[in-house]
Design a protein around this motif. Sequence first.
Motif, short mmCIF file in Angstrom:
data_model
loop_
_atom_site.label_atom_id
_atom_site.label_comp_id
_atom_site.label_asym_id
_atom_site.label_seq_id
_atom_site.Cartn_x
_atom_site.Cartn_y
_atom_site.Cartn_z
N VAL A 182 4.57 21.27 -113.09
CA VAL A 182 3.50 21.93 -112.31
C VAL A 182 2.67 23.40 -112.92
O VAL A 182 2.06 23.61 -112.45
CB VAL A 182 3.90 22.19 -110.90
CG1 VAL A 182 4.22 20.96 -109.94
CG2 VAL A 182 5.20 23.30 -110.87
N ALA A 183 3.50 23.50 -114.05
CA ALA A 183 2.88 24.67 -114.82
C ALA A 183 1.49 24.15 -115.36
O ALA A 183 0.65 25.03 -115.70
CB ALA A 183 3.61 25.12 -115.80
N ASN A 184 1.41 22.87 -115.66
CA ASN A 184 0.26 22.42 -116.47
C ASN A 184 -0.36 21.06 -115.63
O ASN A 184 -1.37 20.83 -115.95
CB ASN A 184 0.59 21.75 -117.70
CG ASN A 184 1.11 22.85 -118.55
OD1 ASN A 184 0.17 23.62 -118.97
ND2 ASN A 184 2.14 23.14 -119.10
N GLU A 185 0.35 20.83 -114.61
CA GLU A 185 -0.29 19.49 -113.79
C GLU A 185 -0.59 19.71 -112.18
O GLU A 185 0.21 20.60 -111.52
CB GLU A 185 0.58 18.41 -113.83
CG GLU A 185 0.87 17.77 -115.25
CD GLU A 185 -0.11 17.28 -116.01
OE1 GLU A 185 -0.90 16.56 -115.39
OE2 GLU A 185 0.05 17.19 -117.20
N ALA A 186 -1.58 19.39 -111.68
CA ALA A 186 -1.86 19.45 -110.24
C ALA A 186 -2.62 18.54 -109.65
O ALA A 186 -3.51 17.74 -110.60
CB ALA A 186 -2.58 20.99 -110.07
N ILE A 187 -2.47 18.00 -108.52
CA ILE A 187 -3.33 17.32 -107.49
C ILE A 187 -4.17 18.04 -106.43
O ILE A 187 -3.46 18.95 -105.63
CB ILE A 187 -2.46 16.31 -106.83
CG1 ILE A 187 -1.52 15.55 -107.69
CG2 ILE A 187 -3.38 15.28 -105.99
CD1 ILE A 187 -0.57 14.56 -107.00
N GLU A 188 -5.33 18.19 -106.45
CA GLU A 188 -6.16 18.78 -105.56
C GLU A 188 -6.81 17.64 -104.77
O GLU A 188 -7.38 16.78 -105.13
CB GLU A 188 -7.25 19.62 -106.27
CG GLU A 188 -6.69 20.73 -107.09
CD GLU A 188 -7.94 21.55 -107.84
OE1 GLU A 188 -8.91 21.21 -107.70
OE2 GLU A 188 -7.25 22.39 -108.48
N VAL A 189 -6.66 18.02 -103.40
CA VAL A 189 -7.40 17.07 -102.32
C VAL A 189 -8.44 17.74 -101.53
O VAL A 189 -8.30 18.69 -101.14
CB VAL A 189 -6.40 16.52 -101.51
CG1 VAL A 189 -6.73 15.45 -100.49
CG2 VAL A 189 -5.22 15.96 -102.35
N VAL A 190 -9.61 17.15 -101.49
CA VAL A 190 -10.74 17.95 -101.05
C VAL A 190 -11.49 16.93 -99.99
O VAL A 190 -11.86 15.80 -100.26
CB VAL A 190 -11.85 18.20 -102.02
CG1 VAL A 190 -13.21 18.77 -101.30
CG2 VAL A 190 -11.29 19.40 -102.90
N GLU A 191 -11.55 17.31 -98.80
CA GLU A 191 -12.04 16.47 -97.76
C GLU A 191 -13.72 16.92 -97.72
O GLU A 191 -13.68 18.28 -97.24
CB GLU A 191 -11.52 16.63 -96.28
CG GLU A 191 -9.93 16.31 -96.43
CD GLU A 191 -9.20 16.77 -95.08
OE1 GLU A 191 -9.40 16.07 -93.85
OE2 GLU A 191 -8.25 17.54 -95.23
N ASN A 192 -14.34 16.02 -97.47
CA ASN A 192 -15.90 16.20 -97.48
C ASN A 192 -16.41 15.19 -96.60
O ASN A 192 -17.08 14.38 -97.13
CB ASN A 192 -16.49 16.25 -98.97
CG ASN A 192 -18.04 16.70 -99.03
OD1 ASN A 192 -18.38 17.11 -97.96
ND2 ASN A 192 -18.78 16.11 -99.94
N GLY A 193 -16.68 15.48 -95.30
CA GLY A 193 -17.19 14.70 -94.25
C GLY A 193 -16.43 12.97 -94.26
O GLY A 193 -15.35 13.13 -94.08
N ARG A 194 -17.04 12.05 -94.73
CA ARG A 194 -16.71 11.12 -94.69
C ARG A 194 -15.90 10.38 -95.90
O ARG A 194 -15.43 9.41 -96.07
CB ARG A 194 -17.83 9.89 -94.53
CG ARG A 194 -18.49 10.17 -93.31
CD ARG A 194 -19.81 9.01 -93.17
NE ARG A 194 -20.59 9.33 -92.15
CZ ARG A 194 -21.47 8.42 -91.49
NH1 ARG A 194 -21.87 7.52 -92.25
NH2 ARG A 194 -22.11 8.37 -90.31
N GLN A 195 -15.66 11.41 -96.92
CA GLN A 195 -15.09 11.08 -98.09
C GLN A 195 -13.75 12.03 -98.32
O GLN A 195 -14.04 13.35 -97.93
CB GLN A 195 -16.06 11.26 -99.27
CG GLN A 195 -17.02 10.02 -99.21
CD GLN A 195 -17.99 9.95 -100.24
OE1 GLN A 195 -17.97 10.89 -101.08
NE2 GLN A 195 -18.86 9.05 -100.48
#
Length: 349
Positions: free
Chosen positions: A114-127
């Motif tokens: 996790v010093a170099n990797e990440a997962i980002e989750v973004v909710e944008n309306g229908r997606q």
Amino acid sequence: MSRSTKDGTTSSAITRLTVDGATLLEVAPADYAHLLGLAPEHLHDDRYRPPVTSVLQVWELLTAKAPWPEVARLLVRRSHLGALGVWDYVLTSAPTLLDGIKDASTHLGVMADVANEAIEVVENGRQVTITHVSRADSSYEVACARRAYCLGLYQRRLSEAARRRLVPVRVSLAAETPRDHTPLVELYGTRSIDFKAPLSSITFLAADLCAPVPYAAPGLSVLLRRQAELALDAAIPLHNWLDVFRAAVRAAHTEDGMTLCSVARRLGLSPRTLQRRLEEHGTNWRDQVEDVRREQITHLLRNTDLSMESIAARAGYADTRALRRAVQRWYGHTPAVLRQSLTAATRKA
């Protein structure tokens, strides 16, 4: 051991998967077997975390054998549910797929660096867009292969949790358009793949990710997240040769007696060569044995109700007087007082 000590390492599960890919692509084992953390006793024991540098070198060998889209597809196909350990079940056992990928992001450290990797989750309306962020230092081909693999892995796990294949709205890859991207179309199940993107991401309909997961067991997700925390806390990072040596000392202490000869045999060295290597690292056999005993005794005092006699025997001391002298020397307290303070600190945490 603090979480920061795991920086620069990755799980043995993802390492095994990468080595599996090397076998399938007929990479000669001699090209990677010598790498730190890839010895069988480390590769097949989930307690150990090999260095990321070793894993990236195997990825280099993979992308030298096949184009990066083919490497990504191959490794996703080999990533059956459970191959990556508890992280797989953290993702697939949450009440909804959206909860699952968010939990997987929070607990990514159990699988990756996790010093170099990440997962980002973004909710944008229908997606909902899931972005894989990687700052690992690697070649262009390796970076492309790993990003494409990670997106394919997330899609596969979400589909397994949903009990049906989820087709993304679109896939964006931070890569030049490859000569042949048919493997990527097969991997993601769509031709809606954008290249030359600033970040690599995969987008799904929110309706797909927000629906309840079929057959989700109430409370199971909480238990799995806790298990992921415990697994990461107990993991043994292998940053360098001295870490490998200490792992051999621990194993010898548990299995066949902590002697210089038994540890040297485990490492494939003569006792004299082992002593010389320790001197090169600014330490010696006696100090290392002391460190392992202190680590074990501290763990037993904090986490068990074993008697002092049992702890002394497990640590290799002749009697409780020897145990008392050692603990007094290390901490300035008796074992009983140290146990009380460690137990109190654990409860507060």
